[in-house]
Enzyme design. Structure first.
Site, PDB file in Angstrom:
ATOM      1  N   HIS A  28       0.831  -1.199   0.000  1.00  0.00           N
ATOM      2  CA  HIS A  28       0.000   0.000   0.000  1.00  0.00           C
ATOM      3  C   HIS A  28       0.869   1.255   0.000  1.00  0.00           C
ATOM      4  O   HIS A  28       1.459   1.614   1.018  1.00  0.00           O
ATOM      5  CB  HIS A  28      -0.936  -0.031   1.224  1.00  0.00           C
ATOM      6  N   ASN A  49      -4.585   5.045   7.431  1.00  0.00           N
ATOM      7  CA  ASN A  49      -5.939   5.562   7.235  1.00  0.00           C
ATOM      8  C   ASN A  49      -6.838   5.296   8.438  1.00  0.00           C
ATOM      9  O   ASN A  49      -7.763   6.050   8.707  1.00  0.00           O
ATOM     10  CB  ASN A  49      -6.553   4.978   5.965  1.00  0.00           C
TER      11      ASN A  49
HETATM   12  P1  NAD Z   1      -7.389   6.345 -10.395  1.00  0.00           P
HETATM   13  O1  NAD Z   1      -8.846   6.474 -10.651  1.00  0.00           O
HETATM   14  O2  NAD Z   1      -6.515   7.566 -10.518  1.00  0.00           O
HETATM   15  O3  NAD Z   1      -6.752   5.220 -11.357  1.00  0.00           O
HETATM   16  C1  NAD Z   1      -7.320   3.951 -11.561  1.00  0.00           C
HETATM   17  C2  NAD Z   1      -6.935   3.480 -12.959  1.00  0.00           C
HETATM   18  O4  NAD Z   1      -7.322   2.108 -13.094  1.00  0.00           O
HETATM   19  C3  NAD Z   1      -7.638   4.276 -14.086  1.00  0.00           C
HETATM   20  O5  NAD Z   1      -6.681   4.785 -14.990  1.00  0.00           O
HETATM   21  C4  NAD Z   1      -8.513   3.201 -14.743  1.00  0.00           C
HETATM   22  O6  NAD Z   1      -8.665   3.367 -16.139  1.00  0.00           O
HETATM   23  C5  NAD Z   1      -7.739   1.921 -14.423  1.00  0.00           C
HETATM   24  N1  NAD Z   1      -8.533   0.714 -14.569  1.00  0.00           N
HETATM   25  C6  NAD Z   1      -9.806   0.493 -14.180  1.00  0.00           C
HETATM   26  N2  NAD Z   1     -10.187  -0.759 -14.518  1.00  0.00           N
HETATM   27  C7  NAD Z   1      -9.116  -1.342 -15.126  1.00  0.00           C
HETATM   28  C8  NAD Z   1      -8.887  -2.611 -15.715  1.00  0.00           C
HETATM   29  N3  NAD Z   1      -9.844  -3.530 -15.750  1.00  0.00           N
HETATM   30  N4  NAD Z   1      -7.683  -2.862 -16.253  1.00  0.00           N
HETATM   31  C9  NAD Z   1      -6.708  -1.914 -16.230  1.00  0.00           C
HETATM   32  N5  NAD Z   1      -6.871  -0.697 -15.688  1.00  0.00           N
HETATM   33  C10 NAD Z   1      -8.064  -0.408 -15.154  1.00  0.00           C
HETATM   34  O7  NAD Z   1      -7.265   5.711  -8.937  1.00  0.00           O
HETATM   35  P2  NAD Z   1      -6.002   5.750  -7.923  1.00  0.00           P
HETATM   36  O8  NAD Z   1      -6.192   6.874  -6.959  1.00  0.00           O
HETATM   37  O9  NAD Z   1      -4.751   5.638  -8.721  1.00  0.00           O
HETATM   38  O10 NAD Z   1      -6.277   4.411  -7.086  1.00  0.00           O
HETATM   39  C11 NAD Z   1      -5.850   3.134  -7.531  1.00  0.00           C
HETATM   40  C12 NAD Z   1      -5.742   2.199  -6.350  1.00  0.00           C
HETATM   41  O11 NAD Z   1      -4.827   2.732  -5.386  1.00  0.00           O
HETATM   42  C13 NAD Z   1      -7.046   1.959  -5.584  1.00  0.00           C
HETATM   43  O12 NAD Z   1      -7.104   0.630  -5.157  1.00  0.00           O
HETATM   44  C14 NAD Z   1      -6.925   2.917  -4.392  1.00  0.00           C
HETATM   45  O13 NAD Z   1      -7.660   2.482  -3.272  1.00  0.00           O
HETATM   46  C15 NAD Z   1      -5.450   2.811  -4.105  1.00  0.00           C
HETATM   47  N6  NAD Z   1      -4.867   3.937  -3.364  1.00  0.00           N
HETATM   48  C16 NAD Z   1      -5.238   5.217  -3.622  1.00  0.00           C
HETATM   49  C17 NAD Z   1      -4.658   6.283  -2.911  1.00  0.00           C
HETATM   50  C18 NAD Z   1      -5.045   7.719  -3.186  1.00  0.00           C
HETATM   51  O14 NAD Z   1      -4.745   8.600  -2.369  1.00  0.00           O
HETATM   52  N7  NAD Z   1      -5.659   8.018  -4.313  1.00  0.00           N
HETATM   53  C19 NAD Z   1      -3.676   6.012  -1.933  1.00  0.00           C
HETATM   54  C20 NAD Z   1      -3.285   4.680  -1.705  1.00  0.00           C
HETATM   55  C21 NAD Z   1      -3.890   3.652  -2.435  1.00  0.00           C
END
Ligand code: NAD
Length: 293
Positions: A142, A192
């Site tokens: 994470h 978190n």
């Molecule tokens: P985001 O919306 O910026 O990016 C997600 C990406 O995944 C998008 O580009 C989307 O097109 C792609 N995607 C969706 N379905 C897909 C598939 N079937 N195959 C390939 N790509 C696919 O989201 P994010 O903020 O980058 O979050 C991604 C992960 O990281 C989540 O699990 C989130 O919980 C975790 N996370 C987020 C944060 C934060 O602060 N944003 C921090 C730690 C962890």
């Protein structure tokens, strides 16, 4: 025994996936970056390019290191390219259905000894692992947002994760220059679990009229030495994300102390989701942020 991770696949080129690709490539790891469309991949690559340029401008890396890093990242819309990857880090949209579909498509392509990690913020690692053909080689890695800046990575074992997978993941995190903390597989892990109830309490403080946005943020910056006030931080994280983490804590731990503040729900219903929407506890549409309450 830990296995050295030399090449990875990253699924999802959004804010987190592009950050993971950036940091891995900068530390000599070959990266295949996958997303649903060329358009999303190009957006991810553009973000990586801009963030690397910023690091060059501030003297943290050289222009040559930036070029080398960009050369190590190959975009793809086809998981077939993952056949040689030592580790696949899934960082797609926070939806269990989406993640399960990805594992179903990726698992048959991976070499038998390859590991899978998820960057989920809230979904059970054990449950996600069970949707793969290799729960013993599945782990939560994470990262924090923004990945190139934040030093911490949380490592979360599922019930079946074996020692070799855990040690390989720990060595990989060290190779990226990050510090790992280990968390058990409980809702929202450590950061978190502690941070979001504090933010939720700041929103209750606003909701109950104890203080204004400015008073609450100033109080925590100058009175608790936090680099950012909790409402400013909530806007940065995204109020929809804050609400969804509170819901995960509330549902997963069944304790009323995690009840999301009704004012947070109202902001999300209004679409005032924070910085990314131009408005949250602050209005970002003018020259400088103006409190909305
Ligand atoms: P985001 O919306 O910026 O990016 C997600 C990406 O995944 C998008 O580009 C989307 O097109 C792609 N995607 C969706 N379905 C897909 C598939 N079937 N195959 C390939 N790509 C696919 O989201 P994010 O903020 O980058 O979050 C991604 C992960 O990281 C989540 O699990 C989130 O919980 C975790 N996370 C987020 C944060 C934060 O602060 N944003 C921090 C730690 C962890």
């Amino acid at each position: 025994m830990a296995h050295e991770i030399k090449s990875i696949g990253v699924v999802g080129a959004g804010q987190m996936g592009s950050g993971i690709a950036h940091v891995a490539a900068l530390h000599g790891v070959d990266v295949l970056l996958a997303d649903l469309s060329e358009e999303r991949l190009n957006a991810g690559l553009a973000t990586i390019g801009n963030n690397l340029s910023r690091q060059v401008a501030s003297g943290r890396i050289t222009e040559a290191a930036k070029k080398e890093a960009l050369g190590r990242i190959k975009p793809t819309t086809d998981y077939k390219a993952f056949g040689d990857s030592d580790l696949v880090i899934e960082s797609a949209t926070e939806s269990e259905a989406v993640k399960r579909t990805i594992y179903g498509a990726v698992c048959p392509i991976l070499k038998p000894e390859a590991m899978i990690a998820t960057n989920t913020s809230s979904i059970s690692i054990t449950r996600l692992a069970a949707a793969t053909d290799r729960p013993e080689r599945f782990i939560g890695i994470h990262f924090m947002n923004p990945v190139p800046v934040m030093e911490l990575v949380e490592l979360i074992r599922g019930i079946a994760t074996n020692d070799s997978t855990f040690e390989s993941a720990r060595a990989f995190v060290a190779k990226l220059g990050k510090t790992a903390t280990v968390s058990e597989d409980f809702p929202a892990f450590i950061v978190n679990r502690i941070l979001l109830p504090m933010i939720n309490e700041a929103i209750y403080t606003l909701y109950e009229g104890v203080g204004s946005v400015d008073a609450i943020d100033t109080a925590m910056r100058l009175g608790a030495n936090h680099p950012m006030g909790p409402l400013q931080l909530a806007d940065f994280i995204g109020l929809d994300t804050c609400l969804s983490i509170m819901q995960v804590l509330h549902d997963g731990l069944a304790d009323s102390k995690y009840r999301p503040c009704p004012l947070l729900v109202k902001y999300v219903e209004a679409g005032w989701l924070g910085r990314k929407a131009g408005r949250g506890f602050y209005d970002y549409r003018g020259e400088k942020p103006v409190p909305t309450r």
